[in-house]
Design an enzyme around this catalytic site. Structure first.
Site, PDB file in Angstrom:
ATOM      1  N   GLY A 124       0.822  -1.216   0.000  1.00 23.05           N
ATOM      2  CA  GLY A 124       0.000   0.000   0.000  1.00 23.05           C
ATOM      3  C   GLY A 124       0.849   1.255   0.000  1.00 23.05           C
ATOM      4  O   GLY A 124       2.087   1.191   0.085  1.00 23.05           O
ATOM      5  N   SER A 125       0.174   2.396  -0.079  1.00 24.22           N
ATOM      6  CA  SER A 125       0.896   3.659  -0.240  1.00 24.22           C
ATOM      7  C   SER A 125       1.636   4.069   1.037  1.00 24.22           C
ATOM      8  O   SER A 125       2.666   4.743   0.966  1.00 24.22           O
ATOM      9  CB  SER A 125      -0.079   4.766  -0.671  1.00 24.22           C
ATOM     10  OG  SER A 125      -1.140   4.875   0.259  1.00 24.22           O
ATOM     11  N   GLU A 145      -0.685 -10.686   3.602  1.00 26.11           N
ATOM     12  CA  GLU A 145      -0.353  -9.771   4.706  1.00 26.11           C
ATOM     13  C   GLU A 145      -0.619 -10.440   6.057  1.00 26.11           C
ATOM     14  O   GLU A 145       0.161 -10.270   7.000  1.00 26.11           O
ATOM     15  CB  GLU A 145      -1.186  -8.487   4.579  1.00 26.11           C
ATOM     16  CG  GLU A 145      -0.751  -7.627   3.404  1.00 26.11           C
ATOM     17  CD  GLU A 145      -1.640  -6.425   3.173  1.00 26.11           C
ATOM     18  OE1 GLU A 145      -1.124  -5.402   2.722  1.00 26.11           O
ATOM     19  OE2 GLU A 145      -2.855  -6.513   3.430  1.00 26.11           O
ATOM     20  N   LYS A 168      -7.983  -4.588   6.865  1.00 27.71           N
ATOM     21  CA  LYS A 168      -6.999  -4.484   5.797  1.00 27.71           C
ATOM     22  C   LYS A 168      -7.554  -5.148   4.535  1.00 27.71           C
ATOM     23  O   LYS A 168      -8.569  -5.812   4.574  1.00 27.71           O
ATOM     24  CB  LYS A 168      -5.695  -5.189   6.200  1.00 27.71           C
ATOM     25  CG  LYS A 168      -4.946  -4.459   7.299  1.00 27.71           C
ATOM     26  CD  LYS A 168      -3.583  -5.094   7.623  1.00 27.71           C
ATOM     27  CE  LYS A 168      -2.729  -5.391   6.448  1.00 27.71           C
ATOM     28  NZ  LYS A 168      -2.476  -4.248   5.542  1.00 27.71           N
ATOM     29  N   GLY A 169      -6.834  -4.944   3.436  1.00 24.93           N
ATOM     30  CA  GLY A 169      -7.238  -5.603   2.195  1.00 24.93           C
ATOM     31  C   GLY A 169      -7.687  -4.648   1.113  1.00 24.93           C
ATOM     32  O   GLY A 169      -8.117  -5.078   0.043  1.00 24.93           O
ATOM     33  N   GLY A 170      -7.549  -3.328   1.379  1.00 21.75           N
ATOM     34  CA  GLY A 170      -7.879  -2.337   0.345  1.00 21.75           C
ATOM     35  C   GLY A 170      -7.066  -2.571  -0.923  1.00 21.75           C
ATOM     36  O   GLY A 170      -7.508  -2.243  -2.019  1.00 21.75           O
ATOM     37  N   ALA A 222      -3.117  -0.017   6.898  1.00 19.37           N
ATOM     38  CA  ALA A 222      -4.476  -0.406   7.308  1.00 19.37           C
ATOM     39  C   ALA A 222      -5.486   0.495   6.612  1.00 19.37           C
ATOM     40  O   ALA A 222      -5.172   1.622   6.224  1.00 19.37           O
ATOM     41  CB  ALA A 222      -4.624  -0.276   8.814  1.00 19.37           C
ATOM     42  N   ASP A 223      -6.696  -0.031   6.488  1.00 18.13           N
ATOM     43  CA  ASP A 223      -7.792   0.770   5.941  1.00 18.13           C
ATOM     44  C   ASP A 223      -8.622   1.403   7.051  1.00 18.13           C
ATOM     45  O   ASP A 223      -9.229   2.452   6.853  1.00 18.13           O
ATOM     46  CB  ASP A 223      -8.681  -0.107   5.048  1.00 18.13           C
ATOM     47  CG  ASP A 223      -7.879  -0.672   3.896  1.00 18.13           C
ATOM     48  OD1 ASP A 223      -7.309   0.127   3.144  1.00 18.13           O
ATOM     49  OD2 ASP A 223      -7.774  -1.907   3.781  1.00 18.13           O
ATOM     50  N   LYS A 268      -7.579   7.142   9.408  1.00 21.98           N
ATOM     51  CA  LYS A 268      -7.979   5.729   9.409  1.00 21.98           C
ATOM     52  C   LYS A 268      -8.510   5.296  10.785  1.00 21.98           C
ATOM     53  O   LYS A 268      -9.032   4.202  10.924  1.00 21.98           O
ATOM     54  CB  LYS A 268      -6.764   4.847   9.050  1.00 21.98           C
ATOM     55  CG  LYS A 268      -6.090   5.193   7.729  1.00 21.98           C
ATOM     56  CD  LYS A 268      -6.760   4.529   6.577  1.00 21.98           C
ATOM     57  CE  LYS A 268      -6.142   4.813   5.228  1.00 21.98           C
ATOM     58  NZ  LYS A 268      -4.807   4.311   5.029  1.00 21.98           N
TER      59      LYS A 268
HETATM   60  C1  5RP Z   1      -3.456  -3.800   1.192  1.00 20.74           C
HETATM   61  C2  5RP Z   1      -3.706  -3.177   2.516  1.00 20.74           C
HETATM   62  C3  5RP Z   1      -3.143  -1.801   2.728  1.00 20.74           C
HETATM   63  O1  5RP Z   1      -2.210  -1.866   3.746  1.00 20.74           O
HETATM   64  C4  5RP Z   1      -4.281  -0.879   3.085  1.00 20.74           C
HETATM   65  O2  5RP Z   1      -5.234  -0.918   2.018  1.00 20.74           O
HETATM   66  C5  5RP Z   1      -3.809   0.558   3.305  1.00 20.74           C
HETATM   67  O3  5RP Z   1      -3.316   1.078   2.124  1.00 20.74           O
HETATM   68  P1  5RP Z   1      -2.771   2.584   2.046  1.00 20.74           P
HETATM   69  O4  5RP Z   1      -1.560   2.643   2.897  1.00 20.74           O
HETATM   70  O5  5RP Z   1      -2.488   2.784   0.579  1.00 20.74           O
HETATM   71  O6  5RP Z   1      -3.872   3.487   2.542  1.00 20.74           O
HETATM   72  O7  5RP Z   1      -4.300  -3.727   3.405  1.00 20.74           O
HETATM   73  O8  5RP Z   1      -4.134  -5.022   1.074  1.00 20.74           O
END
Ligand code: 5RP
Length: 231
Positions: free
Chosen positions: A33-34, A110, A101-103, A90-91, A128
């Site tokens: 993720g970012s 993970e 998680k899982g975005g 994390a989302d 978040k």
């Molecule tokens: C990927 C995830 C990411 O960690 C979650 O979606 C957060 O992403 P971001 O740091 O881009 O907001 O769980 O499966």
């Protein structure tokens, strides 16, 4: 580096603070993720500038590609089944450090990496954080089992949609070759109990509720707050 937006700066601050936990010789889980991308870049810089020796275990093809670009030596879980530390994004995060998680559709790998680590820490921008989890839960499902899984999730109060690729008709396919369902439950007052029930559904590969974070690094533009699990 280009000028960062407010939320990018929050993510960077959180990720770089968590990287202070990384020391010589560690095997480190590299989340997806970012936000985690800032951690991977920071670890790459420390290898180049400080001569730090670490190995990384990536949680997705995306984090693997970035780690290679940043010069982080990688190792497989087969070779290094116990990690010293895992840093992941994390989302959504609640006050008890339960996490959705899982975005990025990577939550199965993970979770395997998080559960293989002696310490799992989460890095995120402060938006978040919420009192009670309430966003949709990503669920990886075997395509063959999709209808059964949807029916069983409805019995648990969930309404699912198959995640599709933006601008295309087809489903998102995970790194493991599966579909992702995004399942709305409304408020989730007891994430662990919901997670346990979901784990019993045949064909449901993994759900995005994580209950094992030891610490959460919440980034603000001017600081980082560290939340620790109460024991
Ligand atoms: C990927 C995830 C990411 O960690 C979650 O979606 C957060 O992403 P971001 O740091 O881009 O907001 O769980 O499966």
């Amino acid at each position: 580096m280009k000028n960062l937006s407010g939320s990018e700066l929050e993510k960077k601050n959180a990720a770089e603070k968590a990287c202070e936990l990384v020391s010589e010789g560690m095997v480190v889980g590299l989340g997806t993720g970012s936000t985690t991308a800032f951690a991977i870049r920071c670890l790459g810089r420390r290898i180049a500038e400080e001569g730090l020796h670490i190995t990384g275990v990536p949680t997705s093809y995306a984090s693997e590609a970035l780690a290679i670009e940043c010069g982080i030596p990688l190792v497989s879980l087969d070779r290094s089944p116990v990690l010293d530390l895992d840093i992941d994004g994390a989302d959504q995060i609640d006050a008890s450090l339960n996490v959705i998680k899982g975005g990025g559709a990577a939550h199965t790998r993970e979770k395997i990496v998080a559960c293989s680590a002696k310490k799992f820490v989460v890095v995120a921008d402060n938006k978040k954080f919420t009192a009670t989890l309430n966003r949709s839960v990503p669920i990886e499902v075997l395509p063959y089992a999709r209808r059964l899984v949807e029916r069983e999730l409805r019995k648990l109060g969930g309404a699912c949609k198959v995640r599709t690729c933006p601008g295309k008709d087809g489903p998102v396919i995970s790194d493991n070759g599966n579909f992702i369902l995004d399942c709305e439950f409304g408020e989730i007052p007891n994430p662990a109990a919901l997670g346990e029930k979901m784990s019993l559904i045949p064909g449901l590969v993994e759900h995005g509720i994580f209950t094992t974070a030891a610490e959460v690094y919440l980034g603000f533009e001017d600081r980082v707050e560290v939340l620790r699990r109460k024991v």
